[in-house]
Design an enzyme around this catalytic site. Structure first.
Site, mmCIF file in Angstrom:
data_model
loop_
_atom_site.group_PDB
_atom_site.id
_atom_site.type_symbol
_atom_site.label_atom_id
_atom_site.label_comp_id
_atom_site.label_asym_id
_atom_site.label_seq_id
_atom_site.Cartn_x
_atom_site.Cartn_y
_atom_site.Cartn_z
ATOM 1 N N GLY A 111 44.788 30.855 29.824
ATOM 2 C CA GLY A 111 45.422 29.604 30.248
ATOM 3 C C GLY A 111 46.935 29.572 30.184
ATOM 4 N N ARG A 140 59.994 43.052 41.782
ATOM 5 C CA ARG A 140 59.591 44.380 41.326
ATOM 6 C C ARG A 140 58.437 44.795 42.230
ATOM 7 N NH1 ARG A 140 54.363 46.150 39.126
ATOM 8 N NH2 ARG A 140 54.730 47.799 37.623
ATOM 9 N N ASP A 184 55.252 46.764 42.951
ATOM 10 C CA ASP A 184 54.143 47.492 42.350
ATOM 11 C C ASP A 184 53.939 48.792 43.133
ATOM 12 O OD1 ASP A 184 51.862 47.562 40.520
ATOM 13 O OD2 ASP A 184 50.628 47.283 42.304
ATOM 14 N N GLU A 198 58.301 50.301 40.798
ATOM 15 C CA GLU A 198 57.487 50.952 39.766
ATOM 16 C C GLU A 198 57.334 52.430 40.132
ATOM 17 O OE1 GLU A 198 52.968 51.069 37.872
ATOM 18 O OE2 GLU A 198 53.305 50.099 39.797
ATOM 19 N N HIS A 202 52.421 46.202 30.475
ATOM 20 C CA HIS A 202 51.013 45.828 30.680
ATOM 21 C C HIS A 202 50.162 47.032 31.075
ATOM 22 C CE1 HIS A 202 52.826 46.020 34.599
ATOM 23 N NE2 HIS A 202 51.638 46.011 35.162
ATOM 24 N N ARG A 212 47.240 43.302 26.388
ATOM 25 C CA ARG A 212 47.500 42.044 27.096
ATOM 26 C C ARG A 212 46.951 40.843 26.317
ATOM 27 N NH1 ARG A 212 45.673 44.123 33.202
ATOM 28 N NH2 ARG A 212 47.132 45.870 33.293
#
Length: 618
Positions: A182, A340, A342, A371, A444, A516
């Site tokens: 959330g 950024r 990916d 990346e 992450h 995470r």
């Protein structure tokens, strides 16, 4: 034998590192008399289909005791990669790059040195240099609006914020990414004062667009915020509020694939009857590659059927992402500071160049980061050497090589090796890219830094083994000291540091999903935060950290001692990984003590009384 050549040393190569197209490079050799008669030539080859090695005779510059000196100067006008070695023209002897970057005499083929030549007009945003980033995984940072109803019935709400992210297989054998803690945009807004206190200037947010997984890398709608995070209006409010604290927001753009569960593909039927999968006449059909030879009947990212790949050369897709009023344009005008990209090395160079044009059309100060996990100047892809770091594509990249070198060093790798890896990147990257490279210890996609430093390696062991693991006691205490050292290095090397949410309170976790977890707001670990805040303040107050040159004074065993030399000030950084206090001589002639597993930073004004040091952090 003394060093014959070392491209990191300004005596042997001027200027250091990559060259702007049209700049002149000067290379010098120092040949001991014991090698007898030599007639050295530089052998330089630009990498390209029709390029051949060119031999340049070096001129004799004179003698010092037992040494002959030779040099050559030449302009390099065309952007690209150049590789070189030296041929002594006697007895078939050549000088190649040795393991410590020093020249070695060889009769066999060897490793060559590299010169990167970048576009003469390459510039990157001044507003990024000298700053501090903070990465947030949006679902796991802070829940501003509590107990929200789930916007879609297939989302599982996790009310217990201390719970481990869900990792067990479901009945079809996959790993669920359907548990949502959330975290939302309002939560980030509420925590802006906290972020400012930590000295943060930019947030890098993992994807915020509507998507049907907690990581949101399977985009469902490029033009709308995921409803659990908030609304497009709330994003604009967040950008405006963040700007009041001097904070910009960089978004994650996933443009190599969409979700199968998206308004563009719509395999799952969530978005009505349309979409490329259901309707052969869909306007999105041409974005994808449908063919029975593929599993599921279409090309997908690394074979994941929930991630159909897009064709980044399709004109309608390119226009949708990069055109006026397209995805890039829309979000930058809503207030984002940049993107950024990916898996940037899986995007064609010309597509990246069009993204750059879209970003810079809004403002040259908007940022485009890619990346890339390795040295970004030497990447191959699409059957050719990638050119995205030569000035027409990305501003810069995520700096995984620095992460690996720094973590390995604090875990025990010799300083010589770690600094060699760092200097190699500094030498290869164009200065505008190096000054804006994103330096980090955790993301992450990787195990958290404290886990890497203090816990045992997973070594391929699965999620069941990784689940619930957490170091405590002495291993934790020592790990926190090593983490502190590692961040001191990351905050003082060329580029901009990026703190992954929760690292400042010693959060742990192996790979996804354990890295995470929800931010532990009631954590009692307070020791690292003031150090990181002080390092951020140092970056802001000392101009040497913006674009200052890196000079290594000592890299030996457990000691790293280097300078950042700016126009007005010089910062000197000593990191002591040993178990003993050391007394280290400074460049000014003074000495300083450095605690075991500690660091000292001294900042001095250039050309002033060397006894004056206005900033000392230990």
């Amino acid at each position: 034998m003394s060093c014959l050549f070392n491209s990191y040393d300004p005596y042997f190569k001027q200027p250091f590192g990559a060259l702007r197209a049209g700049q002149t490079v000067r290379l010098t050799l120092c040949i001991p008399e014991e090698l007898g008669y030599v007639d050295p030539h530089l052998v330089l080859q630009k990498e390209g289909k029709y390029d051949v090695p060119v031999h340049y005779r070096m001129k004799f510059d004179g003698q010092t005791p037992q040494q002959n000196h030779f040099s050559v100067e030449l302009p390099l006008n065309d952007p690209g990669l150049y590789f070189y070695y030296f041929d002594l023209y006697t007895d078939f002897r050549r000088i190649y790059r040795g393991p410590d970057n020093c020249g070695v005499v060889s009769w066999q083929e060897g490793e060559k040195w590299q010169i990167t030549v970048y576009d003469a007009g390459f510039q990157t945003p001044e507003c990024i240099k000298g700053k501090v980033f903070y990465q947030i995984f949006p679902d796991r940072f802070c829940e501003g609006i509590e107990n929200k109803p789930m916007p879609f019935p297939d989302r599982l709400y996790q009310a217990d914020k201390h719970a481990e992210p869900f990792w067990q297989p479901n009945e079809t054998g996959g790993h669920l990414n359907e548990d949502y803690f959330g975290g939302d945009l309002e939560g980030i807004r509420i925590k802006l004062p906290y972020l400012r206190e930590m000295g943060v200037d930019y947030l890098y947010l993992n994807p915020i667009f509507e998507a049907h997984s907690n990581h949101r890398y399977n985009t469902a709608d490029y033009l709308n915020v995921d409803p659990l995070l908030g609304t497009n209006e709330e994003f604009e409010v967040l950008c405006r509020e963040a700007a009041k604290y001097g904070i910009g927001i960089v978004l994650d753009g996933v443009f190599s694939h969409t979700g199968s569960d998206s308004r563009y593909f719509n395999r799952e039927g969530r978005y009505g009857d349309g979409g490329a999968y259901r309707d052969p006449n869909s306007p999105y059909r041409s974005w994808y590659d449908f063919d029975p030879k593929y599993k599921g009947g279409y090309r997908s990212w690394w074979g994941f059927e929930t991630l159909p790949e897009v064709n980044e050369e399709n004109p309608s897709y390119v226009e949708f992402i990069t055109g006026e009023g397209g995805v890039i344009d829309t979000w930058l005008r809503r207030g984002a500071a940049g993107f950024r990209l990916d898996v940037a090395d899986e995007l064609p160079d010309d597509f990246i160049e069009k993204i750059r044009a879209a970003v810079k059309r809004v403002s040259p100060e908007k940022f485009l980061l890619g990346e890339v996990w390795e040295d970004a100047t030497t990447k191959y892809g699409f059957g050719q050497r990638r050119t995205y770091l030569l000035g027409k594509g990305l501003d810069s990249v995520m700096n995984y090589p620095f992460k690996n070198a720094v973590l390995d060093f604090v875990k025990g790798k010799p300083a010589e090796q770690a600094m060699g890896e760092i200097l190699s990147i500094c030498e290869h990257y164009p200065a505008p890219a190096m000054d804006t490279a994103l330096n980090f210890l955790s993301t992450h996609d990787t195990e958290r830094a404290l886990t890497v430093i203090a816990d045992e390696p997973a070594n391929g062991r699965g999620r069941e083994w990784q689940s619930g693991r957490c170091v405590t006691g002495e291993a934790y205490e020592e790990g926190m000291l090593r983490l502190r050292m590692a961040y001191a290095i990351i905050y003082t090397l060329p580029g901009v540091p990026c703190l992954y949410y929760g690292d400042e309170i010693g959060m742990q976790g192996y790979r996804d999903p354990f890295n995470r977890a929800f931010f532990c707001w009631d954590s009692h670990e307070k020791r690292l935060k003031p150090v990181l805040a002080q390092l951020a303040q140092l970056r802001h107050s000392c101009e040497a950290f913006r674009t200052g040159e890196l000079r290594v004074l000592r890299a030996q065993d457990g000691i790293l001692h280097y300078q950042r030399v700016g126009q007005l000030e010089t910062a000197e950084i000593i990191v002591n990984r040993s178990e003993h206090i050391i007394v280290e001589p400074l460049a000014s002639g003074k000495h300083t003590e450095v605690n075991p597993m500690g660091f000292t930073i001294v900042v001095e004004e250039n050309g002033h009384n060397p006894n004056h040091s206005y900033y000392d952090i230990t």
